[in-house]
Design a protein around this motif. Structure first.
Motif, short mmCIF file in Angstrom:
data_model
loop_
_atom_site.label_atom_id
_atom_site.label_comp_id
_atom_site.label_asym_id
_atom_site.label_seq_id
_atom_site.Cartn_x
_atom_site.Cartn_y
_atom_site.Cartn_z
N ALA A 181 -8.24 3.90 7.43
CA ALA A 181 -8.04 5.33 7.16
C ALA A 181 -6.60 5.74 7.42
O ALA A 181 -6.02 6.54 6.68
CB ALA A 181 -9.00 6.16 8.01
N ARG A 182 -6.00 5.17 8.48
CA ARG A 182 -4.59 5.46 8.76
C ARG A 182 -3.69 4.92 7.64
O ARG A 182 -2.66 5.52 7.34
CB ARG A 182 -4.18 4.86 10.10
N LEU A 183 -4.11 3.82 7.03
CA LEU A 183 -3.35 3.27 5.91
C LEU A 183 -3.62 4.05 4.63
O LEU A 183 -2.90 3.88 3.64
CB LEU A 183 -3.71 1.79 5.70
N GLY A 184 -4.66 4.86 4.63
CA GLY A 184 -4.97 5.70 3.47
C GLY A 184 -5.75 5.02 2.38
O GLY A 184 -5.70 5.43 1.21
N VAL A 185 -6.50 3.96 2.74
CA VAL A 185 -7.27 3.22 1.74
C VAL A 185 -8.68 2.95 2.25
O VAL A 185 -8.89 2.80 3.46
CB VAL A 185 -6.59 1.87 1.39
N PRO A 186 -9.66 2.88 1.36
CA PRO A 186 -11.01 2.49 1.80
C PRO A 186 -11.04 1.00 2.13
O PRO A 186 -10.37 0.19 1.49
CB PRO A 186 -11.88 2.80 0.58
N LEU A 187 -11.83 0.65 3.14
CA LEU A 187 -11.99 -0.73 3.56
C LEU A 187 -13.27 -1.29 2.96
O LEU A 187 -14.35 -0.73 3.15
CB LEU A 187 -12.05 -0.80 5.09
N LEU A 188 -13.15 -2.39 2.22
CA LEU A 188 -14.29 -3.01 1.56
C LEU A 188 -14.45 -4.44 2.04
O LEU A 188 -13.50 -5.08 2.48
CB LEU A 188 -14.09 -3.01 0.04
N ILE A 229 0.84 -1.20 0.00
CA ILE A 229 0.00 0.00 0.00
C ILE A 229 0.88 1.26 0.00
O ILE A 229 0.60 2.23 -0.71
CB ILE A 229 -0.97 -0.02 1.20
N GLU A 230 1.96 1.23 0.78
CA GLU A 230 2.89 2.37 0.79
C GLU A 230 3.53 2.56 -0.58
O GLU A 230 3.65 3.70 -1.07
CB GLU A 230 3.99 2.14 1.83
N LEU A 255 -14.82 -8.34 1.06
CA LEU A 255 -14.10 -9.03 -0.01
C LEU A 255 -14.90 -9.07 -1.31
O LEU A 255 -14.36 -8.80 -2.38
CB LEU A 255 -13.75 -10.46 0.43
N ASP A 256 -16.19 -9.38 -1.23
CA ASP A 256 -16.99 -9.46 -2.46
C ASP A 256 -17.00 -8.13 -3.20
O ASP A 256 -16.90 -8.09 -4.44
CB ASP A 256 -18.42 -9.89 -2.14
N GLU A 257 -17.14 -7.04 -2.46
CA GLU A 257 -17.17 -5.72 -3.10
C GLU A 257 -15.82 -5.40 -3.72
O GLU A 257 -15.74 -4.85 -4.82
CB GLU A 257 -17.56 -4.65 -2.08
N LEU A 258 -14.75 -5.75 -3.01
CA LEU A 258 -13.41 -5.50 -3.57
C LEU A 258 -13.23 -6.28 -4.87
O LEU A 258 -12.69 -5.74 -5.85
CB LEU A 258 -12.35 -5.90 -2.55
N VAL A 292 -6.61 2.42 -4.82
CA VAL A 292 -6.28 1.23 -4.04
C VAL A 292 -7.33 1.04 -2.94
O VAL A 292 -7.70 2.01 -2.25
CB VAL A 292 -4.88 1.37 -3.41
N SER A 293 -7.79 -0.18 -2.76
CA SER A 293 -8.72 -0.51 -1.67
C SER A 293 -8.21 -1.75 -0.95
O SER A 293 -7.31 -2.45 -1.42
CB SER A 293 -10.14 -0.75 -2.22
#
Length: 335
Positions: free
Chosen positions: A194-201, A171-172, A203-206, A181-182
């Motif tokens: 949010a701290r990693l800077g990505v939306p959390l989805l 991710i970095e 698995l199926d949605e990703l 990136v998700s």
């Protein structure tokens, strides 16, 4: 000067000079009393067994014999295991922690080349490099200068499955690029994502919304065949599945069936089984790119693992906390 703790190497002997080249070996021997000419590949062999009885520290690596109760009974003074590789699951047992033995791993160092390999593959897959390489090789000519539709990395959607050390490092590495990136990981909550800077989805949605899906989850009972026929069917046409984690995360029969339709592509550095049988279709399918478990530390990268262990050994003898301790409670859901 305080007496150096007695130590023993336990790994595949031929790997030792690569993991500990001369400069690192000298640093290690400055803090541990360890003989590079004596490497335990089998704890029942008489000579290593004598050294095991005196050892306070085991310096382990790929090929380390299993640390079961019998081996630990033969090592009554053992207080630390410093592992110059990634996962310790293959050779440790619960008995190690029951006896209060410290365990450290170079998994963080081993995560770096895996993340780098994955970054490279994602960018190449976004350009459909593997398919165009094959077309050029077959035709020996290709029109240049025109715009090739359907490829490119501007806004390409990348789904990362698993916020492991490798997943987080990836991710970095992806951050400077114009990629969307998700993340999917059942152990990560929204604030951490949010701290990693990505939306959390989920698995199926990703899977439904990613052009490239890259796997970085550990192999557990729950993650076996995490990606099967149902999950592959969720991925959009033209999507690419990347696996640098463990082969068993993917149902290979389902993957082969999907690849034969031509709808998806796959880049696999790990397979199940490993190596693949000689008649595996994955060798010949044009939309499968298979490499022989190269993503992890190789060549000059393995000395980084040795350096991690040397630094841990220096902390150990100086009474400082280890930087990379393995938490037994976390082991079941890590690599």
């Amino acid at each position: 000067m305080p007496e150096r703790p007695q130590a023993l190497f336990a790994m595949t002997a031929r790997n030792l000079p690569h993991v500990f080249p001369p400069e690192l070996l000298a640093r290690l021997r400055a803090c541990l009393d360890v003989d590079p000419a004596l490497v335990a590949e089998d704890f029942t062999d008489p000579r290593p067994r004598e050294a095991l009885a005196r050892a306070e520290v085991l310096v382990t690596g790929w090929g380390c014999p299993r640390l079961d109760a019998a081996a630990l009974d033969a090592a009554p003074r053992l207080r630390a295991v410093l592992h110059a590789a990634g996962s310790v699951k293959g050779f440790t047992t619960p008995e190690v922690w029951r006896r209060g033995i410290l365990v450290s791993s170079a998994a963080a160092a081993n995560a770096l080349p895996v993340a780098e390999y994955t970054l490279a593959v994602i960018l190449l897959a976004g350009k459909d490099v593997f398919a165009f390489r094959d077309r050029l090789r077959d035709r020996r000519a290709f029109p240049c200068g025109g715009i090739v539709p359907g490829i490119g990395n501007h806004g390409r959607r990348v789904g990362v499955v698993g916020a492991s050390r490798i997943g987080r490092r990836l991710i970095e590495l992806l951050r400077p690029f114009d990629l969307a990136v998700s993340l999917a990981d059942p152990y990560v909550d929204a604030p951490e994502a949010a701290r990693l800077g990505v939306p959390l989805l989920r698995l199926d949605e990703l899977l439904r919304t990613s052009d490239i899906v890259t796997l970085h989850a550990p192999q557990t009972t729950e993650t076996r065949h995490l990606i099967g026929a149902r999950e592959l069917a969720l991925m959009p046409d033209g999507a690419v599945l990347v696996n640098t984690a463990r082969g068993a995360l993917v149902d290979h029969e389902a993957l082969v069936a999907e690849l034969r339709t031509g709808r998806l592509g796959a880049v696999l550095d790990v397979t199940d089984p490993e190596p693949l049988p000689a008649d595996s279709p994955l060798y010949d399918l044009p939309n499968a790119f298979v490499t022989p478990h190269l993503a992890g530390s190789q060549g000059n990268e393995v000395a980084r693992l040795g350096r991690t262990v040397v630094e841990e050994a220096e902390r150990l003898v100086s009474g400082e906390p280890l930087r990379y301790p393995v938490d037994h409670a976390e082991l079941s859901r890590t690599a």
